[in-house]
Design a protein around this motif. Structure first.
Motif, PDB file in Angstrom:
ATOM      1  N   TYR A   1      77.366 -26.975  -8.172  1.00 27.77           N
ATOM      2  CA  TYR A   1      77.750 -25.568  -8.104  1.00 27.77           C
ATOM      3  C   TYR A   1      77.648 -24.911  -9.477  1.00 27.77           C
ATOM      4  CZ  TYR A   1      80.587 -21.369  -7.539  1.00 27.77           C
ATOM      5  OH  TYR A   1      81.019 -20.069  -7.529  1.00 27.77           O
ATOM      6  N   GLY A   2      78.156 -25.571 -10.495  1.00 27.39           N
ATOM      7  CA  GLY A   2      78.135 -25.013 -11.845  1.00 27.39           C
ATOM      8  C   GLY A   2      76.730 -24.741 -12.343  1.00 27.39           C
ATOM      9  N   ARG A   3      75.824 -25.667 -12.104  1.00 30.17           N
ATOM     10  CA  ARG A   3      74.439 -25.475 -12.546  1.00 30.17           C
ATOM     11  C   ARG A   3      73.777 -24.331 -11.781  1.00 30.17           C
ATOM     12  NH1 ARG A   3      72.821 -29.253 -16.693  1.00 30.17           N
ATOM     13  NH2 ARG A   3      74.789 -30.284 -17.130  1.00 30.17           N
ATOM     14  N   ALA A   4      74.090 -24.211 -10.488  1.00 28.76           N
ATOM     15  CA  ALA A   4      73.519 -23.114  -9.690  1.00 28.76           C
ATOM     16  C   ALA A   4      74.071 -21.769 -10.155  1.00 28.76           C
ATOM     17  CB  ALA A   4      73.821 -23.333  -8.211  1.00 28.76           C
ATOM     18  N   VAL A   5      75.357 -21.703 -10.390  1.00 30.93           N
ATOM     19  CA  VAL A   5      75.976 -20.454 -10.846  1.00 30.93           C
ATOM     20  C   VAL A   5      75.438 -20.069 -12.221  1.00 30.93           C
ATOM     21  CG1 VAL A   5      78.158 -19.435 -11.604  1.00 30.93           C
ATOM     22  CG2 VAL A   5      78.056 -20.678  -9.464  1.00 30.93           C
ATOM     23  N   ALA A   6      75.282 -21.019 -13.110  1.00 31.56           N
ATOM     24  CA  ALA A   6      74.770 -20.732 -14.449  1.00 31.56           C
ATOM     25  C   ALA A   6      73.354 -20.167 -14.390  1.00 31.56           C
ATOM     26  CB  ALA A   6      74.799 -21.990 -15.317  1.00 31.56           C
ATOM     27  N   ALA A   7      72.601 -20.568 -13.393  1.00 29.08           N
ATOM     28  CA  ALA A   7      71.222 -20.102 -13.263  1.00 29.08           C
ATOM     29  C   ALA A   7      71.112 -18.786 -12.487  1.00 29.08           C
ATOM     30  CB  ALA A   7      70.379 -21.163 -12.566  1.00 29.08           C
ATOM     31  N   ASP A   8      72.081 -18.498 -11.611  1.00 25.05           N
ATOM     32  CA  ASP A   8      71.939 -17.379 -10.681  1.00 25.05           C
ATOM     33  C   ASP A   8      72.914 -16.225 -10.870  1.00 25.05           C
ATOM     34  OD1 ASP A   8      69.895 -18.811  -9.442  1.00 25.05           O
ATOM     35  OD2 ASP A   8      71.255 -19.692  -7.969  1.00 25.05           O
ATOM     36  N   GLN A   9      74.121 -16.491 -11.353  1.00 27.22           N
ATOM     37  CA  GLN A   9      75.166 -15.460 -11.461  1.00 27.22           C
ATOM     38  C   GLN A   9      74.852 -14.503 -12.606  1.00 27.22           C
ATOM     39  OE1 GLN A   9      78.153 -15.247  -9.564  1.00 27.22           O
ATOM     40  NE2 GLN A   9      78.601 -13.332 -10.612  1.00 27.22           N
ATOM     41  N   VAL A  10      74.643 -13.239 -12.276  1.00 27.15           N
ATOM     42  CA  VAL A  10      74.412 -12.213 -13.294  1.00 27.15           C
ATOM     43  C   VAL A  10      75.770 -11.828 -13.865  1.00 27.15           C
ATOM     44  CG1 VAL A  10      73.599  -9.857 -13.681  1.00 27.15           C
ATOM     45  CG2 VAL A  10      72.303 -11.398 -12.200  1.00 27.15           C
ATOM     46  N   LEU A  11      75.866 -11.822 -15.191  1.00 26.51           N
ATOM     47  CA  LEU A  11      77.141 -11.572 -15.866  1.00 26.51           C
ATOM     48  C   LEU A  11      77.104 -10.244 -16.613  1.00 26.51           C
ATOM     49  CD1 LEU A  11      77.484 -15.203 -17.219  1.00 26.51           C
ATOM     50  CD2 LEU A  11      78.681 -14.220 -15.255  1.00 26.51           C
ATOM     51  N   GLY A  12      77.923  -9.314 -16.176  1.00 26.03           N
ATOM     52  CA  GLY A  12      77.986  -8.010 -16.814  1.00 26.03           C
ATOM     53  C   GLY A  12      78.364  -8.099 -18.276  1.00 26.03           C
ATOM     54  N   ALA A  13      79.222  -9.031 -18.609  1.00 26.78           N
ATOM     55  CA  ALA A  13      79.666  -9.196 -20.001  1.00 26.78           C
ATOM     56  C   ALA A  13      78.531  -9.672 -20.903  1.00 26.78           C
ATOM     57  CB  ALA A  13      80.837 -10.178 -20.066  1.00 26.78           C
ATOM     58  N   LEU A  14      77.450 -10.148 -20.303  1.00 26.73           N
ATOM     59  CA  LEU A  14      76.304 -10.628 -21.077  1.00 26.73           C
ATOM     60  C   LEU A  14      75.078  -9.751 -20.815  1.00 26.73           C
ATOM     61  CD1 LEU A  14      76.745 -14.478 -20.581  1.00 26.73           C
ATOM     62  CD2 LEU A  14      77.381 -13.094 -22.567  1.00 26.73           C
ATOM     63  N   ALA A  15      75.321  -8.462 -20.685  1.00 26.50           N
ATOM     64  CA  ALA A  15      74.243  -7.478 -20.507  1.00 26.50           C
ATOM     65  C   ALA A  15      73.365  -7.777 -19.296  1.00 26.50           C
ATOM     66  CB  ALA A  15      73.401  -7.381 -21.776  1.00 26.50           C
ATOM     67  N   GLY A  16      73.990  -8.298 -18.237  1.00 25.07           N
ATOM     68  CA  GLY A  16      73.253  -8.551 -17.011  1.00 25.07           C
ATOM     69  C   GLY A  16      72.418  -9.808 -17.010  1.00 25.07           C
ATOM     70  N   MET A  17      72.608 -10.662 -17.990  1.00 27.69           N
ATOM     71  CA  MET A  17      71.888 -11.937 -18.013  1.00 27.69           C
ATOM     72  C   MET A  17      72.688 -12.990 -17.259  1.00 27.69           C
ATOM     73  SD  MET A  17      70.424 -12.344 -21.908  1.00 27.69           S
ATOM     74  CE  MET A  17      71.926 -11.928 -22.784  1.00 27.69           C
ATOM     75  N   THR A  18      72.003 -14.039 -16.851  1.00 31.03           N
ATOM     76  CA  THR A  18      72.700 -15.211 -16.325  1.00 31.03           C
ATOM     77  C   THR A  18      73.161 -16.038 -17.520  1.00 31.03           C
ATOM     78  OG1 THR A  18      70.744 -16.619 -16.253  1.00 31.03           O
ATOM     79  CG2 THR A  18      71.188 -15.257 -14.289  1.00 31.03           C
ATOM     80  N   ALA A  19      74.012 -17.006 -17.262  1.00 31.15           N
ATOM     81  CA  ALA A  19      74.468 -17.887 -18.340  1.00 31.15           C
ATOM     82  C   ALA A  19      73.283 -18.609 -18.973  1.00 31.15           C
ATOM     83  CB  ALA A  19      75.497 -18.887 -17.814  1.00 31.15           C
ATOM     84  N   ARG A  20      72.396 -19.115 -18.147  1.00 35.67           N
ATOM     85  CA  ARG A  20      71.229 -19.839 -18.663  1.00 35.67           C
ATOM     86  C   ARG A  20      70.335 -18.918 -19.494  1.00 35.67           C
ATOM     87  NH1 ARG A  20      69.173 -24.697 -17.497  1.00 35.67           N
ATOM     88  NH2 ARG A  20      70.512 -24.907 -15.693  1.00 35.67           N
TER      89      ARG A  20
END
Length: 78
Positions: A18-37
């Motif tokens: 789950y963590g690896r999938a979320v890091a690759a797919d979840q868009v993060l507003g706090a990171l200017a719309g980037m995913t964690a990866r």
């Protein structure tokens, strides 16, 4: 926080699949719309990526740092 520590926390706190999938797919507003990866690949500090990911997923503060109670929480960047 080192990159290896980031991925260790992702695996421990969120579970590896789950963590690896979320890091690759979840868009993060706090990171200017980037995913964690994407953010890590762009050179964003792993601790800032971890804070943004944990905030977005509402991970409770006591659980954010894994099972090692001696592990210090990395400070947020200013």
């Amino acid at each position: 926080m080192r990159l290896s520590e980031f991925w260790a926390l992702v695996d421990e706190v969120l579970g590896r699949p789950y963590g690896r999938a979320v890091a690759a797919d979840q868009v993060l507003g706090a990171l200017a719309g980037m995913t964690a990866r994407d953010a890590l690949d762009a050179g964003v500090e792993p601790r800032d990526v971890w804070h943004a990911l944990a905030d977005a997923l509402d991970v409770p503060e006591p659980q954010r740092w894994g099972s090692d109670v001696r592990r210090p929480a990395p400070p947020r960047s200013r």
